[in-house]
Motif scaffolding. Structure first.
Motif, PDB file in Angstrom:
ATOM      1  N   THR A 202       0.858  -1.175   0.000  1.00 57.62           N
ATOM      2  CA  THR A 202       0.000   0.000   0.000  1.00 57.62           C
ATOM      3  C   THR A 202       0.896   1.227   0.000  1.00 57.62           C
ATOM      4  N   PRO A 203       0.749   2.119  -0.968  1.00 60.62           N
ATOM      5  CA  PRO A 203       1.601   3.318  -0.994  1.00 60.62           C
ATOM      6  C   PRO A 203       1.523   4.089   0.320  1.00 60.62           C
ATOM      7  N   MET A 204       2.689   4.492   0.827  1.00 59.71           N
ATOM      8  CA  MET A 204       2.753   5.171   2.123  1.00 59.71           C
ATOM      9  C   MET A 204       2.811   6.684   1.931  1.00 59.71           C
ATOM     10  N   THR A 205       2.070   7.392   2.773  1.00 56.35           N
ATOM     11  CA  THR A 205       2.114   8.846   2.749  1.00 56.35           C
ATOM     12  C   THR A 205       3.393   9.328   3.421  1.00 56.35           C
ATOM     13  N   LEU A 206       3.749  10.570   3.172  1.00 56.20           N
ATOM     14  CA  LEU A 206       4.973  11.127   3.743  1.00 56.20           C
ATOM     15  C   LEU A 206       4.948  11.137   5.273  1.00 56.20           C
ATOM     16  N   PRO A 207       3.839  11.534   5.909  1.00 59.55           N
ATOM     17  CA  PRO A 207       3.813  11.468   7.375  1.00 59.55           C
ATOM     18  C   PRO A 207       4.033  10.054   7.916  1.00 59.55           C
ATOM     19  N   HIS A 208       3.482   9.057   7.230  1.00 55.62           N
ATOM     20  CA  HIS A 208       3.656   7.681   7.681  1.00 55.62           C
ATOM     21  C   HIS A 208       5.086   7.194   7.458  1.00 55.62           C
ATOM     22  N   LEU A 209       5.730   7.656   6.404  1.00 57.61           N
ATOM     23  CA  LEU A 209       7.150   7.353   6.235  1.00 57.61           C
ATOM     24  C   LEU A 209       7.954   7.985   7.362  1.00 57.61           C
ATOM     25  N   GLY A 210       7.517   9.156   7.796  1.00 56.71           N
ATOM     26  CA  GLY A 210       8.166   9.790   8.944  1.00 56.71           C
ATOM     27  C   GLY A 210       8.015   8.955  10.202  1.00 56.71           C
ATOM     28  N   LEU A 211       6.841   8.345  10.389  1.00 54.31           N
ATOM     29  CA  LEU A 211       6.653   7.459  11.537  1.00 54.31           C
ATOM     30  C   LEU A 211       7.568   6.242  11.448  1.00 54.31           C
ATOM     31  N   ALA A 212       7.749   5.711  10.240  1.00 55.30           N
ATOM     32  CA  ALA A 212       8.665   4.584  10.061  1.00 55.30           C
ATOM     33  C   ALA A 212      10.085   4.982  10.442  1.00 55.30           C
ATOM     34  N   ALA A 213      10.469   6.217  10.068  1.00 57.95           N
ATOM     35  CA  ALA A 213      11.793   6.712  10.460  1.00 57.95           C
ATOM     36  C   ALA A 213      11.891   6.861  11.975  1.00 57.95           C
ATOM     37  N   LEU A 214      10.799   7.264  12.617  1.00 58.47           N
ATOM     38  CA  LEU A 214      10.803   7.382  14.080  1.00 58.47           C
ATOM     39  C   LEU A 214      10.925   6.019  14.745  1.00 58.47           C
ATOM     40  N   ILE A 215      10.323   4.992  14.148  1.00 59.13           N
ATOM     41  CA  ILE A 215      10.484   3.639  14.690  1.00 59.13           C
ATOM     42  C   ILE A 215      11.958   3.271  14.723  1.00 59.13           C
ATOM     43  N   ALA A 216      12.665   3.539  13.616  1.00 58.91           N
ATOM     44  CA  ALA A 216      14.094   3.246  13.552  1.00 58.91           C
ATOM     45  C   ALA A 216      14.870   4.059  14.584  1.00 58.91           C
ATOM     46  N   THR A 217      14.554   5.343  14.690  1.00 59.68           N
ATOM     47  CA  THR A 217      15.284   6.225  15.599  1.00 59.68           C
ATOM     48  C   THR A 217      15.034   5.860  17.054  1.00 59.68           C
ATOM     49  N   PHE A 218      13.761   5.628  17.396  1.00 60.04           N
ATOM     50  CA  PHE A 218      13.439   5.294  18.777  1.00 60.04           C
ATOM     51  C   PHE A 218      14.004   3.928  19.166  1.00 60.04           C
ATOM     52  N   GLY A 219      14.048   3.000  18.204  1.00 59.03           N
ATOM     53  CA  GLY A 219      14.635   1.701  18.512  1.00 59.03           C
ATOM     54  C   GLY A 219      16.086   1.824  18.918  1.00 59.03           C
ATOM     55  N   LEU A 220      16.847   2.612  18.175  1.00 61.80           N
ATOM     56  CA  LEU A 220      18.262   2.798  18.501  1.00 61.80           C
ATOM     57  C   LEU A 220      18.435   3.631  19.765  1.00 61.80           C
ATOM     58  N   ALA A 221      17.586   4.644  19.939  1.00 58.03           N
ATOM     59  CA  ALA A 221      17.677   5.470  21.148  1.00 58.03           C
ATOM     60  C   ALA A 221      17.419   4.625  22.395  1.00 58.03           C
ATOM     61  N   GLY A 222      16.417   3.751  22.327  1.00 60.00           N
ATOM     62  CA  GLY A 222      16.153   2.863  23.454  1.00 60.00           C
ATOM     63  C   GLY A 222      17.314   1.929  23.709  1.00 60.00           C
ATOM     64  N   GLY A 223      17.951   1.451  22.622  1.00 59.60           N
ATOM     65  CA  GLY A 223      19.112   0.584  22.777  1.00 59.60           C
ATOM     66  C   GLY A 223      20.254   1.272  23.503  1.00 59.60           C
ATOM     67  N   PHE A 224      20.510   2.521  23.163  1.00 57.55           N
ATOM     68  CA  PHE A 224      21.613   3.241  23.806  1.00 57.55           C
ATOM     69  C   PHE A 224      21.296   3.603  25.255  1.00 57.55           C
ATOM     70  N   LEU A 225      20.039   3.900  25.544  1.00 55.25           N
ATOM     71  CA  LEU A 225      19.665   4.117  26.937  1.00 55.25           C
ATOM     72  C   LEU A 225      19.844   2.835  27.750  1.00 55.25           C
ATOM     73  N   SER A 226      19.544   1.688  27.127  1.00 51.54           N
ATOM     74  CA  SER A 226      19.757   0.403  27.785  1.00 51.54           C
ATOM     75  C   SER A 226      21.237   0.186  28.066  1.00 51.54           C
ATOM     76  N   ILE A 227      22.080   0.517  27.088  1.00 59.36           N
ATOM     77  CA  ILE A 227      23.523   0.404  27.281  1.00 59.36           C
ATOM     78  C   ILE A 227      23.962   1.222  28.487  1.00 59.36           C
ATOM     79  N   GLN A 228      23.477   2.463  28.535  1.00 61.73           N
ATOM     80  CA  GLN A 228      23.876   3.344  29.639  1.00 61.73           C
ATOM     81  C   GLN A 228      23.407   2.793  30.978  1.00 61.73           C
ATOM     82  N   ALA A 229      22.205   2.193  30.981  1.00 58.14           N
ATOM     83  CA  ALA A 229      21.685   1.620  32.224  1.00 58.14           C
ATOM     84  C   ALA A 229      22.577   0.491  32.715  1.00 58.14           C
ATOM     85  N   TYR A 230      22.965  -0.424  31.810  1.00 52.86           N
ATOM     86  CA  TYR A 230      23.781  -1.569  32.211  1.00 52.86           C
ATOM     87  C   TYR A 230      25.206  -1.170  32.532  1.00 52.86           C
TER      88      TYR A 230
END
Length: 324
Positions: A202-230
């Motif tokens: 299904t063709p994705m709108t630009l805002p939804h592509l932005g959400l996909a980019a946020l999924i990638a960004t938040f995934g890595l951000a959560g990973g680095f916060l986890s690193i800092q915690a450990y």
């Protein structure tokens, strides 16, 4: 370790859980508009440049050829399965139900560590695992008013696959480069989900592509916060913070998706959390050795958009020490 360090570690871990929960909300939002394979394809595609920049910091020479190709192949398939099933489960089920089922990952790690790592499990941990699995059955409520769906099956497969990834990662130890363990699942996932686009797109709108980019960004951000915690506190203190996700699931589910917690989910999640906490306590009391991966099992599930924080830690620290 100082109490102040553990308190700071708890803070980092709680922030990581909030970031991961927001990451999962974006998945659920996009899952309501697009096929899960398509959401995962674009999320992993947009995370690829970010992860590649991180891995450029690794100074160890080598290639993508694994030292133990059999185990790396199994791990890659399981990581891909965890990602696909996790994305599908979040798109189909209430957030709290998905988290409750995924909380069984440390219990499954305990079971899988027996055949894969040769670990001996005592009666106390067997009882804890049994209690946790009873909690899973309460959440799934087989034979109850709400029938089991493919979403429930997907969440169970995601938990099992994530547990297998964690145990195999421990078995591989420092024999494989972090680049190998990170890139093979990412490359495999891109091929799998890219092929899936030929079946449903299904063709994705630009805002939804932005959400996909946020999924990638938040995934890595959560990973680095986890690193800092450990890095800051004890693993036995940090690991139980994963259960705070049920709070985020309740808040997000209520205000964004109109989801309300039902009694079986609350009761089942409570049993799973109690069993998980008991296992962590037992391992801390015994001393978490190299053959005990449960204590830091799941601070954020590993998918191709949220690679295991300990692997990111190895890639960015330039050595192979890890606390799986």
């Amino acid at each position: 370790m100082a109490t102040s360090d553990n308190l700071r570690a708890i803070g980092f871990a709680l922030m990581a859980m909030g970031v991961f929960a927001t990451h999962d909300v974006f998945i659920k939002v996009l899952g309501g508009h697009y096929p899960s394979l398509q959401v995962l394809f674009f999320s992993s595609l947009l995370s690829f440049p970010l992860v590649s920049l991180i891995l450029l910091q690794e100074r160890r020479p080598g290639t993508l050829q694994p030292v133990r190709p059999g185990w790396v192949a199994v791990r890659t398939i399981c990581a891909m399965t965890s990602g696909v099933c996790g994305f599908y489960a979040f798109s189909q089920l209430p957030l709290a139900q998905v988290y409750a089922i995924l909380f069984s990952t440390p219990l499954l790690i305990t079971l899988l560590s027996i055949p894969i790592l040769g670990e001996r499990v005592g009666i106390h941990r067997w009882l804890a695992v049994a209690l946790g699995l009873c909690g899973v059955m309460v959440v799934l409520r087989p034979g109850g008013g709400d029938s089991l769906t493919l979403g429930h099956l997907a969440a169970l497969l995601a938990a099992f696959a994530s547990a297998t990834v964690a145990v195999i990662t421990r078995k591989l130890g420092g024999t494989e480069r972090p680049l190998v363990l990170l890139m093979w699942p990412m490359l495999g996932n891109l091929l799998l989900t890219g092929a899936g686009l030929t079946l449903a797109y299904t063709p994705m709108t630009l805002p939804h592509l932005g959400l996909a980019a946020l999924i990638a960004t938040f995934g890595l951000a959560g990973g680095f916060l986890s690193i800092q915690a450990y890095r800051t506190g004890e693993a036995a203190i940090v690991a139980p913070m994963q259960y705070s996700q049920i709070i985020w699931a309740t808040i997000y589910g209520w205000f964004i998706f109109g989801e309300a917690l039902d009694t079986p989910t609350v009761l089942g999640a409570g049993l799973i959390i109690l069993s998980g906490l008991y296992i962590v306590w037992r391992e801390r009391a015994r001393g978490a050795g190299s053959q005990r991966p449960v204590i830091a099992a799941r601070l954020g599930s590993e998918t191709v958009t949220t690679p295991k924080s300990t692997l990111l830690q190895r890639a960015t620290s330039g050595h192979s020490e890890t606390r799986d």
